[in-house]
Each structure stands twice: as C-alpha cells, then as structure tokens.
Design an enzyme around this catalytic site. Structure first.
Site, short mmCIF file in Angstrom:
data_model
loop_
_atom_site.label_atom_id
_atom_site.label_comp_id
_atom_site.label_asym_id
_atom_site.label_seq_id
_atom_site.Cartn_x
_atom_site.Cartn_y
_atom_site.Cartn_z
N HIS A 1 0.87 -1.19 0.00
CA HIS A 1 0.00 0.00 0.00
C HIS A 1 0.90 1.23 0.00
O HIS A 1 1.57 1.51 -0.99
CB HIS A 1 -0.92 -0.06 1.21
CG HIS A 1 -2.09 0.88 1.16
ND1 HIS A 1 -2.35 1.72 0.09
CD2 HIS A 1 -3.09 1.13 2.05
CE1 HIS A 1 -3.44 2.42 0.33
NE2 HIS A 1 -3.90 2.08 1.52
N HIS B 1 -2.37 -0.28 -12.66
CA HIS B 1 -3.32 -0.18 -11.55
C HIS B 1 -4.61 -0.86 -11.96
O HIS B 1 -5.14 -0.60 -13.05
CB HIS B 1 -3.58 1.28 -11.18
CG HIS B 1 -4.19 1.45 -9.83
ND1 HIS B 1 -5.47 1.02 -9.53
CD2 HIS B 1 -3.69 1.99 -8.68
CE1 HIS B 1 -5.73 1.30 -8.26
NE2 HIS B 1 -4.68 1.89 -7.72
N ASP C 1 2.51 5.85 -7.44
CA ASP C 1 3.73 5.56 -6.68
C ASP C 1 4.97 6.00 -7.47
O ASP C 1 5.91 6.56 -6.91
CB ASP C 1 3.81 4.06 -6.36
CG ASP C 1 2.69 3.61 -5.45
OD1 ASP C 1 2.48 4.27 -4.41
OD2 ASP C 1 2.00 2.63 -5.77
#
Length: 392
Positions: free
Chosen positions: A249, A287, A328
């Site tokens: 995460h 994603h 990210d």
C-alpha cells in the site's frame, strides 16, 4: 479463442451494456488494454470475460459474493464520498484532477467530509513528537491522540469537524517535525527545504489533493472498521496509517526504489526482463482500477520532468508491457526532483489520505452500523463436546 477481444464482442458474451463492461474493467474484474491498431479503443482479456460470464450464468450465492468482494471485487458498503468511473477519480462528484488545479488539501478535506467549505477553528494541537524518523513521529502523534480523544459515536457533527481539522494539523506537525501555521503544503515544503516561489510547494499541493482519498482501499477500510466500533477519529486514522505502512500500500514507493536500483545495475531492459522472467511485479506501474493509466500519475507527471533514470525506466516498462506509471512512480519522481527526504512519498500519502480516512470514519459513525463480517471456516471439522485432551 483469441487472448483479447473488442468491447462489442465482450458485451455480447456478457450480455451487458458497454457502461457495465467499463465498470467491470475499472474494478479489475476484466483486464483491459489499449488496442494496438487504434489507441482510442480498448481490448478486453477474453479469459476474464469467459470466467465472468460463467459465474453470471450459474448464479452466485451470498457467501461467494462476499468472498469475491475482498480483493477488487463487488462493492461491500455504501459511501457518498469517492468513486472511480471510467478511469476517472471523483470526490463527491467532482473530478480529483480538476480539483488539484486550484484546491488545497484543507479545502478538499472539507469537501470529503461533506462540509460547506468554511474554515474551522482548530482545537489545541500540543507539541509534535521528537525524533529523526518522520514515519515514527506520525505514528506517535496519532497514537497519543487516540489514547486521549473521546469516542466519535454520538458526538455533534461540528465537534467532529473541528477534531478532523485538528488531526490533519497534528499529523502535518509530526511529519514536518515542528508546529507551524499556514497551508499544509507550504508547511511541508518549508520543512523539506522547498524555497518559497520555486514551485516545490505547489507540486506538493497537487500531490496532496490527488492522494486525499481513493474509495475503499485497504487503509480506508481499516479506518472504517475502527470507526464502526465508535472509536475516536484519531483511533480510526491510526488504523488507516497502520494499514498504509504495508509494502503493498503506502510502502510501495520503497519497492519502486528497489526496481530503480535494479535498473541502475542491469539497465532498464535487463531489470524488467529479469522481473518478468521470475513472474515478479513492476512496482510503480499499472493499476487494477485504471486499465488505461492512473489519472493521478498523469496529472502530476505533466507538471515536471522526471529525472533521466526514472524517465528511462518509464519508457522501458511502457515499451515492454504497455503498463503506464501509477501514482507511486509519480511520488518517487516528485521526491527526486525536489530533493525531498527518502520517506517523503509515504509521508505525503499519509498526510493526504488522513483527510479521506477521517471523512470515511465520520460517514461510518453516522450510519450507526458495526462492520463485522463472518469468516468461512476452513479448519478441522468441529467435534461437539470434545475437550483438549492429551496430544498422545
């Protein structure tokens, strides 16, 4: 059967409209990718379509639906806060990418809570924890409040709103390492050495807005579970921070740096080939909710030029797999460009997402429901009346 099929064929096999197919893809239930022959169109993984069609044809029991909801599956609770529709992220009906153009984290936090946009007077914050590790300071600050603040259940909405605004300041002070005033992005920029007017604080502001909430991700679900017991907002935020700390995460930026180190040693193509050969993931890319690319990453990366090593890695991954950078990757690139502390991506994630955790905690408290799912037992068959007995 070909591996990938067009939208018309996928809809025909599933017996659904195109909007439903797009929803399946956005939730990760059907894999999707751009059509090499026409980038404006998408192709859908035939095996996913076939599996979904089979499940639809035989029907699903409640237990099966519940089991499928745990990972990128069926929605498990109602919320009016955030949604992802056709690859776009919306906060209470307003697109996050658009909000990032002008709004601050504070204003978006009020929006997420359903507020009217008026600024609230904060309560006393106290002195932030000391120490060199900003992650540890964040945990200590929320833990102290969680041990002192009253339960959220039954509190007046205005009191919860004041507490919510104060908690954002408390966490910001902890991450920055000192109590200060002003907008959150400016306080973080100052703490991290971004000179006023150099654009660094502005990039931080955009990142905070884009990260403020993301539907029912793992940390938000943890925060809602805590809130459903009536726990304080600080306790709910601490539950969210705990879930965020995991490498799958908020800790994904560290894994992204690991891939970058491999690319420096082996070259981008060599690092990617080695990972694919070992069936290992490529952190920072792709994603499940955004088969056509993460809009948060696009919005951030459009505002600055990533360093050469990250740009080369991006080109190599996109060329080899078609996967676009996710948020990210964008956070690591942002930290490198602004010369921020190594843990700044996690800190940005934590401060920003705290706004979402608190909004979800308040919404959960207002529903009055306790989140208490059942487990499907898979252990040794129970024996009525049996005692522990001897192990011999």
């Amino acid at each position: 059967m070909t591996d990938w099929i067009g939208a018309e064929e996928a809809c025909a096999r599933l017996k659904v409209r195109s909007q439903t197919l797009y929803a399946y893809a956005s939730r990760g239930r059907v894999g999707a990718r751009p059509d090499p022959a026409d980038p404006r169109r998408s192709l859908y993984r035939a095996a996913d379509v076939a599996g979904l069609a089979e499940r639809k044809s035989r029907g699903r029991k409640a237990a099966a639906v519940a089991a499928g909801a745990i990972a990128w599956g069926e929605p498990v609770l109602d919320s009016a806060i955030t949604t992802v529709v056709e690859g776009r992220l919306y906060y209470r009906g307003r697109e996050a990418v658009v909000l990032a153009e002008t709004q601050t984290l504070e204003s978006v936090a009020r929006l997420l809570r359903g507020g009217d946009g008026a600024a609230l007077k904060r309560s006393a914050r106290g002195t932030p924890p000391g120490g060199e590790d900003m992650r540890a300071r964040a945990f200590l600050a929320l833990a102290e409040r969680a041990g002192l603040d009253p339960p959220a259940l039954g509190r007046h909405p205005l009191a919860l709103a004041v507490e919510a605004a104060t908690l954002l300041d408390v966490l910001t002070d902890a991450v920055a390492g000192a109590a200060s005033s002003g907008a959150i992005h400016e306080r973080l920029g100052t703490a991290w050495g971004c000179a006023r007017g150099d654009g660094g604080a502005e990039l931080i502001r955009r990142a905070l807005v884009l990260l403020a909430d993301h539907e029912l991700n793992a940390s938000t679900f943890a925060a809602r579970v805590a809130a459903s017991t009536g726990a304080s907002l600080a306790a709910s935020a601490l539950a969210g921070l705990s879930a965020l700390s995991g490498p799958r995460h908020g800790g994904a930026s560290a894994a992204m740096r690991g891939l970058l180190a491999e690319a420096a040693a082996l070259g981008p193509a060599g690092a990617i080939s080695a990972r694919l050969a070992q069936d290992r993931s490529l952190p920072g890319f792709g994603h499940a909710l955004y088969p056509d690319g993460d809009p948060r990453a696009r919005a951030l990366l459009a505002r600055f030029e990533p360093p050469a090593d990250l740009a080369a890695l991006r080109r190599a991954v996109e060329g080899a797999t078609g996967q676009a950078p996710n948020v990210d990757f964008a956070l690591v690139a942002l930290a490198e460009v602004l010369n921020l502390p190594k843990d700044a991506p996690f800190a940005l994630f934590a401060v920003a997402r705290c706004a979402g955790w608190i909004a979800h905690a308040i919404e959960q408290v207002q529903t009055g429901g306790l989140i208490r799912p059942r487990a499907r037992y898979a252990g040794v068959a129970p024996i009525a009346g049996a005692s522990g007995g001897s192990a011999n």
